[in-house]
Design a protein around this motif. Structure first.
Motif, PDB file in Angstrom:
ATOM      1  N   ALA A  33       0.655  -0.922  -0.467  1.00 18.68           N
ATOM      2  CA  ALA A  33       0.211   0.425   0.248  1.00 18.68           C
ATOM      3  C   ALA A  33       0.842   0.942   0.055  1.00 18.68           C
ATOM      4  CB  ALA A  33      -0.746   0.540   1.240  1.00 18.68           C
ATOM      5  N   VAL A  34       2.044   0.965   0.840  1.00 18.65           N
ATOM      6  CA  VAL A  34       2.717   2.143   0.612  1.00 18.65           C
ATOM      7  C   VAL A  34       3.361   2.452  -0.287  1.00 18.65           C
ATOM      8  CG1 VAL A  34       5.061   3.159   1.794  1.00 18.65           C
ATOM      9  CG2 VAL A  34       3.200   2.258   3.479  1.00 18.65           C
ATOM     10  N   LEU A  35       3.893   2.021  -1.320  1.00 16.69           N
ATOM     11  CA  LEU A  35       4.238   1.697  -2.190  1.00 16.69           C
ATOM     12  C   LEU A  35       3.872   2.180  -3.750  1.00 16.69           C
ATOM     13  CD1 LEU A  35       7.455   1.025  -3.921  1.00 16.69           C
ATOM     14  CD2 LEU A  35       6.341  -1.106  -4.592  1.00 16.69           C
ATOM     15  N   ASP A  36       2.193   1.853  -3.534  1.00 15.12           N
ATOM     16  CA  ASP A  36       1.603   1.927  -4.660  1.00 15.12           C
ATOM     17  C   ASP A  36       0.904   3.508  -4.550  1.00 15.12           C
ATOM     18  OD1 ASP A  36       1.366  -0.677  -5.735  1.00 15.12           O
ATOM     19  OD2 ASP A  36      -0.166  -1.004  -4.082  1.00 15.12           O
ATOM     20  N   ALA A  37       0.937   3.681  -3.140  1.00 12.58           N
ATOM     21  CA  ALA A  37       0.616   4.791  -2.876  1.00 12.58           C
ATOM     22  C   ALA A  37       1.633   6.784  -3.131  1.00 12.58           C
ATOM     23  CB  ALA A  37       0.411   5.074  -1.540  1.00 12.58           C
ATOM     24  N   SER A  38       2.701   5.314  -2.998  1.00  5.79           N
ATOM     25  CA  SER A  38       3.957   6.366  -3.972  1.00  5.79           C
ATOM     26  C   SER A  38       3.983   6.305  -5.197  1.00  5.79           C
ATOM     27  CB  SER A  38       5.462   6.274  -3.039  1.00  5.79           C
ATOM     28  OG  SER A  38       5.541   5.628  -1.799  1.00  5.79           O
ATOM     29  N   GLU A  39       3.000   5.741  -5.480  1.00  8.72           N
ATOM     30  CA  GLU A  39       3.768   5.391  -6.667  1.00  8.72           C
ATOM     31  C   GLU A  39       2.683   6.035  -7.872  1.00  8.72           C
ATOM     32  OE1 GLU A  39       5.412   1.605  -8.952  1.00  8.72           O
ATOM     33  OE2 GLU A  39       6.982   2.742  -7.690  1.00  8.72           O
TER      34      GLU A  39
ATOM     35  N   LEU B 198       7.230  11.871 -20.652  1.00  5.37           N
ATOM     36  CA  LEU B 198       6.925  13.338 -21.092  1.00  5.37           C
ATOM     37  C   LEU B 198       7.552  14.400 -21.040  1.00  5.37           C
ATOM     38  CD1 LEU B 198       4.722  12.881 -17.569  1.00  5.37           C
ATOM     39  CD2 LEU B 198       3.652  12.979 -19.630  1.00  5.37           C
ATOM     40  N   ASP B 199       7.498  15.515 -21.641  1.00  9.39           N
ATOM     41  CA  ASP B 199       8.719  17.098 -21.502  1.00  9.39           C
ATOM     42  C   ASP B 199       8.425  17.699 -19.619  1.00  9.39           C
ATOM     43  OD1 ASP B 199       8.128  16.546 -24.111  1.00  9.39           O
ATOM     44  OD2 ASP B 199       6.380  17.976 -24.615  1.00  9.39           O
ATOM     45  N   GLY B 200       9.252  18.197 -19.749  1.00  7.63           N
ATOM     46  CA  GLY B 200       9.711  18.880 -18.290  1.00  7.63           C
ATOM     47  C   GLY B 200      10.104  18.529 -17.856  1.00  7.63           C
ATOM     48  N   TYR B 201       9.374  17.621 -16.639  1.00  2.99           N
ATOM     49  CA  TYR B 201       9.513  17.394 -15.378  1.00  2.99           C
ATOM     50  C   TYR B 201       8.805  16.819 -14.228  1.00  2.99           C
ATOM     51  CZ  TYR B 201      13.228  21.106 -15.809  1.00  2.99           C
ATOM     52  OH  TYR B 201      14.326  22.030 -16.562  1.00  2.99           O
ATOM     53  N   LEU B 202       8.868  16.103 -13.587  1.00  2.00           N
ATOM     54  CA  LEU B 202       8.122  15.131 -13.275  1.00  2.00           C
ATOM     55  C   LEU B 202       8.807  15.068 -11.686  1.00  2.00           C
ATOM     56  CD1 LEU B 202       4.873  13.474 -14.172  1.00  2.00           C
ATOM     57  CD2 LEU B 202       6.717  11.509 -13.741  1.00  2.00           C
ATOM     58  N   VAL B 203       7.178  15.933 -10.650  1.00  2.00           N
ATOM     59  CA  VAL B 203       7.605  15.145  -9.292  1.00  2.00           C
ATOM     60  C   VAL B 203       6.993  14.128  -8.533  1.00  2.00           C
ATOM     61  CG1 VAL B 203       7.312  16.580  -6.843  1.00  2.00           C
ATOM     62  CG2 VAL B 203       7.878  18.647  -9.023  1.00  2.00           C
ATOM     63  N   THR B 204       8.112  13.279  -8.242  1.00  2.00           N
ATOM     64  CA  THR B 204       7.171  12.829  -7.680  1.00  2.00           C
ATOM     65  C   THR B 204       8.108  11.995  -6.285  1.00  2.00           C
ATOM     66  OG1 THR B 204       9.447  11.003  -7.683  1.00  2.00           O
ATOM     67  CG2 THR B 204       8.096  11.434 -10.100  1.00  2.00           C
ATOM     68  N   LEU B 205       7.047  11.017  -4.990  1.00  2.00           N
ATOM     69  CA  LEU B 205       7.095  10.855  -4.287  1.00  2.00           C
ATOM     70  C   LEU B 205       7.829   9.909  -4.041  1.00  2.00           C
ATOM     71  CD1 LEU B 205       3.936  10.941  -1.998  1.00  2.00           C
ATOM     72  CD2 LEU B 205       5.472  12.584  -2.715  1.00  2.00           C
ATOM     73  N   LYS B 206       9.485   9.796  -4.937  1.00  2.00           N
ATOM     74  CA  LYS B 206      10.289   8.655  -4.580  1.00  2.00           C
ATOM     75  C   LYS B 206      11.184  10.041  -3.718  1.00  2.00           C
ATOM     76  CE  LYS B 206      10.566   5.778  -8.699  1.00  2.00           C
ATOM     77  NZ  LYS B 206       9.208   6.364  -9.535  1.00  2.00           N
ATOM     78  N   GLN B 207      12.397   8.846  -2.808  1.00  2.00           N
ATOM     79  CA  GLN B 207      12.937  10.136  -2.249  1.00  2.00           C
ATOM     80  C   GLN B 207      13.880  11.324  -2.630  1.00  2.00           C
ATOM     81  OE1 GLN B 207      12.197   8.289   1.160  1.00  2.00           O
ATOM     82  NE2 GLN B 207      13.093  10.253   1.775  1.00  2.00           N
ATOM     83  N   PRO B 208      14.687  10.681  -3.862  1.00  2.00           N
ATOM     84  CA  PRO B 208      15.280  11.803  -4.686  1.00  2.00           C
ATOM     85  C   PRO B 208      14.326  12.987  -4.543  1.00  2.00           C
ATOM     86  CG  PRO B 208      16.037  10.114  -5.252  1.00  2.00           C
ATOM     87  CD  PRO B 208      15.142   9.559  -4.756  1.00  2.00           C
ATOM     88  N   SER B 209      13.206  12.991  -5.093  1.00  2.00           N
ATOM     89  CA  SER B 209      12.539  14.496  -5.379  1.00  2.00           C
ATOM     90  C   SER B 209      11.931  14.435  -4.308  1.00  2.00           C
ATOM     91  CB  SER B 209      11.624  13.580  -6.270  1.00  2.00           C
ATOM     92  OG  SER B 209      10.089  14.097  -6.261  1.00  2.00           O
TER      93      SER B 209
ATOM     94  N   TYR C 165       4.514  17.359   0.720  1.00  2.00           N
ATOM     95  CA  TYR C 165       4.747  17.049   1.996  1.00  2.00           C
ATOM     96  C   TYR C 165       3.380  16.825   2.735  1.00  2.00           C
ATOM     97  CZ  TYR C 165       4.759  17.668   7.648  1.00  2.00           C
ATOM     98  OH  TYR C 165       4.336  17.179   8.237  1.00  2.00           O
ATOM     99  N   TRP C 166       2.212  17.709   2.081  1.00  2.00           N
ATOM    100  CA  TRP C 166       0.889  16.916   2.382  1.00  2.00           C
ATOM    101  C   TRP C 166       0.833  15.007   1.112  1.00  2.00           C
ATOM    102  CZ3 TRP C 166      -3.151  17.113  -1.676  1.00  2.00           C
ATOM    103  CH2 TRP C 166      -4.964  16.481  -1.259  1.00  2.00           C
ATOM    104  N   ALA C 167       0.879  15.130   0.316  1.00  2.00           N
ATOM    105  CA  ALA C 167       1.271  13.641  -0.436  1.00  2.00           C
ATOM    106  C   ALA C 167       2.493  13.061  -0.141  1.00  2.00           C
ATOM    107  CB  ALA C 167       1.061  13.606  -1.903  1.00  2.00           C
ATOM    108  N   TYR C 168       3.390  12.970   0.777  1.00  2.00           N
ATOM    109  CA  TYR C 168       4.367  12.030   1.577  1.00  2.00           C
ATOM    110  C   TYR C 168       3.895  11.527   2.437  1.00  2.00           C
ATOM    111  CZ  TYR C 168       8.574  10.136   2.056  1.00  2.00           C
ATOM    112  OH  TYR C 168       9.456   9.161   3.137  1.00  2.00           O
ATOM    113  N   GLN C 169       3.164  12.960   3.376  1.00  2.00           N
ATOM    114  CA  GLN C 169       2.679  12.504   4.767  1.00  2.00           C
ATOM    115  C   GLN C 169       1.465  12.127   4.752  1.00  2.00           C
ATOM    116  OE1 GLN C 169       4.715  12.796   7.564  1.00  2.00           O
ATOM    117  NE2 GLN C 169       6.414  13.813   6.613  1.00  2.00           N
ATOM    118  N   THR C 170       0.235  11.235   4.280  1.00  2.00           N
ATOM    119  CA  THR C 170      -0.870  10.747   3.808  1.00  2.00           C
ATOM    120  C   THR C 170      -0.573   9.758   2.878  1.00  2.00           C
ATOM    121  OG1 THR C 170      -1.222  12.395   2.429  1.00  2.00           O
ATOM    122  CG2 THR C 170      -2.000  13.400   4.553  1.00  2.00           C
ATOM    123  N   ARG C 171       0.681   9.392   2.777  1.00  2.47           N
ATOM    124  CA  ARG C 171       0.427   7.737   1.722  1.00  2.47           C
ATOM    125  C   ARG C 171      -0.587   7.095   2.447  1.00  2.47           C
ATOM    126  NH1 ARG C 171       6.419   6.803   1.242  1.00  2.47           N
ATOM    127  NH2 ARG C 171       6.509   7.418   3.618  1.00  2.47           N
ATOM    128  N   ALA C 172      -1.123   6.455   1.547  1.00  3.33           N
ATOM    129  CA  ALA C 172      -1.626   4.674   2.956  1.00  3.33           C
ATOM    130  C   ALA C 172      -2.668   5.418   3.747  1.00  3.33           C
ATOM    131  CB  ALA C 172      -0.876   3.760   2.386  1.00  3.33           C
TER     132      ALA C 172
END
Ligand SMILES: [Zn+2]
Length: 685
Positions: free
Chosen positions: A171-177, A209-220, A238-245
């Motif tokens: 669930a954590v991985l799916d939410a992150s992706e 995609l063009d441009g940039y993709l901000v994700t919930l992977k650690q480096p991002s 922060y909101w997306a990361y701290q509410t994952r799953a």
């Protein structure tokens, strides 16, 4: 045996390129069937009752299973796919069921007990006795002594908990992706350094995609929260990361772990009670160095009392700085890392970006391996004829001073899709002497560093360097084991709160000039890390040490109290316990919608249940152990000392769980660990 199934082959190393999801179930079924038949023969009336027949047989069966399962479990973590997941879950359930069945095999328990009761038991070598004693302890912990219906119930709980843990981490991985934000206007990413932008551009390219993709992977997440000037973007990440799953955030309810947390806690408590413990925290301590819950709580509260005032001062300074210099009147949670990074730059003029050119990954690896050579007389040499699961992976032979290969390591360093985040060491093969036939230890070293970009090697932050040293420390514990009984060799069987000693110990070298000189050179000019930069690094080391410590204490106390104070009538109360802990130790109070527990895989999907305190506990041990190297440096002039290294290897790394960690520590250090070492390492002593 089917020669078509690579998981059943008796190869020295797994044939990764040939392993397919459809191999998993037949291999596991065949191995478990043989395993059961062999155990039946072992416990049959009239079968011999000596160490070789009872204990070595079990080690051999366990190794055959591990040779098939280790690569599968590893692939699931680093090359995840729908097809693999579909077979992984059911196979894992079978293994759990099998392990529980073994643990509840009374005849087997009796056979092992016979060895302990034999007149000559005391005359057995220490490792053999330890193997028997560990087995007996684990039998008791796995419910073997229970009467029906408790035994059956205990068994059901084990299977159910394993399933819930897997679901939790998925669930954590799916939410992150699931979450990302496509950014086409580079101005929205102002403040993020070039290396961070390159990573975000790569994520976009990966999705065409063009441009940039901000994700919930650690480096991002790090690039945005530490550097992005765009406050709204920081808040959304922060909101997306701290509410994952969880029941909150952009995917509220979609991957929600709330119900799983409740179920996991209820089942853990029930299992602990069945075994006669008051709660799951007490059960956890049965396999740890800490003697009682009171000892753990005293350790944590004592640290908190010393760290909290420091953290409060640090936060007040940060707030003032953010208001005056960054025009942030209120310091929101998504501002903390950003403001902190700005303050660090002002105070120490130390920008991670300034340091990164001195840590090109290939040189860091060479330096790290060189350091291991100077401490322990070993060399690691890359091989290109070994079958791996991704072109980025390298395999190394580990040789002793005489040039003999005695171990190996797979090193997989870069973040990519389908690969679990974080960094870890795992066992591929354990050292095992099966009647003169030697199986060499082999480790998996996995990190998630930002990959190289065009024309430039991967450049690590200093934190990345420490992460790599840390995992390599675990690796050395596994690879340098002198114990050829897998269940008590390397990291296996070591008390959980001592198992981080070798890893955290290695991190100390990442702060040492002599060690850094082995590799810290500018990737373009070859210039050595300048003294002036190094001095500022040291000065910055303890920057916000108080804030860091109270955060670790918050996690540790939350985990421990959650398990210690659980009562079936009121449920887990995860958010309430967290709130109670924050009142005691935290200086930062996140918004009510924050759902830290829902992504806390360490305790809900990993092995750290009622054991997260182990990080700090082991940090104390490791700081104190490193002290021995520092003390002798006063005489030899170098902290990288072969004699001390050999002693550390002999008394700690090599002995594994063949004796208690406290005894090994005393054998190396000449005394018990002293708490002041930890405070000193944080600059608070
Ligand atoms: Zn670790």
């Amino acid at each position: 045996m089917s020669p078509d199934n690579p998981l059943l082959a008796d190869d020295t190393l797994p044939a990764f390129s040939q392993i397919r999801p459809e191999h998993v179930q037949p291999a596991i079924d065949a191995i478990l069937a043989d395993y059961r038949a062999a155990i039946d023969a072992l416990v049959a009336p009239g079968a011999p009752r000596d160490f070789n027949h009872v204990m070595l047989t079990q080690e051999r069966l366990e190794q055959r299973l591990a040779r098939a399962w280790a690569p599968v479990s590893h692939l699931q973590a680093v090359a995840d796919s729908e097809a693999l997941r579909a077979v992984y879950g059911p196979a894992e359930e079978k293994l759990t069921e099998h392990a529980i069945e073994l643990g509840q095999n009374r005849a087997l328990y009796a056979a092992v007990q016979t060895l302990a009761d034999a007149a000559d038991f005391a005359a057995l070598p220490r490792p053999e006795r330890a193997l028997v004693e560990h087995a007996l302890r684990d039998f008791r912990l796995s419910g073997v002594a229970l009467a029906e219906p408790a035994r059956s119930r205990f068994r059901e709980i084990g299977v159910e908990l394993s399933r819930l843990s897997t679901e939790f981490s998925h669930a954590v991985l799916d939410a992150s992706e699931a979450w990302h934000e496509h950014v086409t206007d580079e101005r929205d990413l102002a403040g993020i350094p070039a290396s961070g932008l390159a990573v975000l551009r790569q994520y976009a390219q990966d999705q065409d995609l063009d441009g940039y993709l901000v994700t919930l992977k650690q480096p991002s997440v790090q690039a945005v929260l530490n550097y992005a000037d765009h406050r709204g973007l920081r808040e959304r990440v922060y909101w997306a990361y701290q509410t994952r799953a969880s029941d909150q955030g952009p995917d509220a309810g979609k991957f929600d772990n709330s119900e799983r947390i409740e179920k996991i806690m209820a089942l853990r408590h029930e299992a602990a009670r069945l075994l006669g413990f008051a709660n799951a925290a007490e059960e956890s301590l049965a396999t740890k160095m800490a003697a009682s819950p009171a000892e753990v709580l005293e350790f944590l509260h004592d640290l908190a009392a010393r760290a909290k005032p420091v953290a409060q001062r640090e936060l007040a300074t940060l707030r003032e700085f953010a208001r005056a210099e960054l025009k942030l009147d209120t310091l929101e949670p998504w501002d903390v890392a950003y403001a902190s990074e700005k303050l660090r730059q002002r105070e120490y003029a130390l920008d991670e970006e300034q340091l990164k050119p001195y840590f090109p990954l290939p040189a860091v690896i060479d330096g790290l391996f060189g350091l291991a050579g100077k401490l322990y007389g070993i060399t690691l040499a890359a091989r290109d004829d070994v079958d791996v699961w991704h072109p980025q992976v390298r395999y190394y032979d580990v040789r002793d001073a005489a040039g003999k290969v005695f171990a190996g390591a797979y090193v997989d360093l870069y973040a990519r899709n389908g690969k679990r985040g974080g960094a870890w060491m795992d066992v591929c093969r354990a050292r095992f002497d099966d009647g003169g036939q030697e199986q060499r230890p082999v480790a998996f070293l996995t990190c998630n560093f930002a990959p190289p970009t065009e024309g430039r090697p991967a450049l690590l932050t200093h934190d990345d360097v420490l992460t790599l040293f840390h995992e390599f420390g675990h690796g050395l514990h596994h690879l340098l084991t002198g114990i050829a009984l897998p269940s008590i060799g390397g990291i296996d069987g070591v008390e959980w709160d001592a198992v981080e000693l070798p890893s955290q110990f290695m991190e100390n070298f990442g702060w040492n000039r002599q060690a850094l000189d082995l590799f810290a050179r500018h990737w373009q000019t070859g210039e050595r890390l300048p003294d002036e930069l190094f001095e500022r690094m040291l000065a910055a080391r303890h920057f916000h040490a108080g804030l860091f410590l109270v955060r670790q204490l918050e996690f540790a106390l939350f985990d421990f109290l959650l398990h210690l104070e659980y009562e079936p009538s009121r449920g887990a109360r995860a958010l309430a316990v967290l709130e109670q802990v924050r009142k005691q130790v935290a200086v930062l109070h996140p918004p009510a919608w924050q759902r830290f527990p829902h992504g806390f895989s360490h305790i809900f999907a990993g092995g750290y249940a009622a054991g997260y305190y182990s990080y700090l506990w082991a940090e104390l041990l490791s700081a104190d152990a490193f002290g021995a190297f520092e003390e002798q440096a006063g005489e030899s002039g170098s902290v990288i000392d072969r004699a001390t290294g050999e002693r550390f290897r002999r008394e700690f790394l090599a002995v594994g769980a063949s004796r208690p960690a406290l005894e090994s520590f005393i054998a190396f250090r000449g005394r018990k660990p002293e708490p002041e070492a930890l405070l000193r390492s944080y600059g608070l002593g």
